[in-house]
Design an enzyme around this catalytic site. Sequence first.
Site, PDB file in Angstrom:
ATOM      1  N   TYR A   1       0.799  -0.879   0.002  1.00 35.68           N
ATOM      2  CA  TYR A   1      -0.171  -0.035   0.237  1.00 35.68           C
ATOM      3  C   TYR A   1       0.973   1.430  -0.090  1.00 35.68           C
ATOM      4  O   TYR A   1      -0.066   2.059  -0.394  1.00 35.68           O
ATOM      5  CB  TYR A   1      -0.661   0.309   1.592  1.00 35.68           C
TER       6      TYR A   1
ATOM      7  N   LYS B   1      -3.683   8.638   2.611  1.00 29.09           N
ATOM      8  CA  LYS B   1      -4.427   8.231   3.702  1.00 29.09           C
ATOM      9  C   LYS B   1      -4.103   8.951   4.976  1.00 29.09           C
ATOM     10  O   LYS B   1      -5.133   9.529   5.822  1.00 29.09           O
ATOM     11  CB  LYS B   1      -5.152   6.832   3.553  1.00 29.09           C
TER      12      LYS B   1
END
Length: 265
Positions: free
Chosen positions: A157, A164
């Site tokens: 990720y 995020k």
Amino acid sequence: MGFLAGKRALIVGVATDRSIAWGIAQAMQREGAELAFSYANDRLKERVEPLAASVGSRLTMPLDVTSDEQIDAAFAQLQREWGHLDALVHAVAYAPREALTGGFVDSTSREASRIAHDVSSYSLTALARASRPLMQDRAGALLTLTYLGAIRSIPNYNVMGLAKASLEANVRFLAADLGPLGIRVNGISAGPVKTLAAAGITGFRRMLNRVAEVAPLRRNVTLENVGNAAAFLCSDLAAGITGEILYVDSGFSTVGMSFPAEAED
Ligand code: NAP
């Protein structure tokens, strides 16, 4: 009468009928909201327009969130057509594919980091600024989509986790700034859902399998699960909630340790 009756919402981030934004749009339409949709480019226009029509929406507009000109034009159109806005759903994220595979240190370039943060976090600030005059004194609601990678390391990720984390901080700063105007800002941290954006993450299928194996509900979340929570957060039922990240992830984020049944002795 649905709990979003009389509300008008702009949905940013529909790419296909598997997009999280589409699950949200369906739930909001079911609850009585009138919807407008944006599309990121001409290729998506052909996909988004029929989907919009299927939920009775006549209002679609181009909106690449990295373009201030397109943001201005989209909100000028909303101002002309509707005059106000009650809710905005921000379901947009992007990082170059090569940044979403392999080790974090080697795959995180300055350029990938800039792009990921611009598209996936700064865009919420830009859309909030554009929404403010249309939402002021209307109990407006902004909602974004985030993921567990904001607060925990997740294989592959990588830079999207940093973006995020920035996005979740963005939710809190926007909530503080816009709260006095009556505008609420929240995020949903969704469990993995098979979408176009997710397909760009190396090993995504393993993430789905892992959730089904160890999450308390022993299954992955559906578009409907996320859509229903989003509709609630955009509605007056959530009038006391702002600056919050709501986990819709089958409980996966709450587990410290889990022994899948087949591993029990
Ligand atoms: P999706 O269907 O691929 O939607 C992502 C959307 O972002 C697409 O419509 C995409 O358009 C758009 N986008 C990318 N760059 C853009 C730009 N510059 N301007 C405007 N739009 C742009 O994937 P999704 O999984 O539903 O993603 C929606 C949100 O949910 C994202 O924030 C994602 O991080 C978040 N989320 C997803 C999961 C998951 O497992 N799927 C879990 C938690 C959170 P293009 O197709 O043209 O790039």
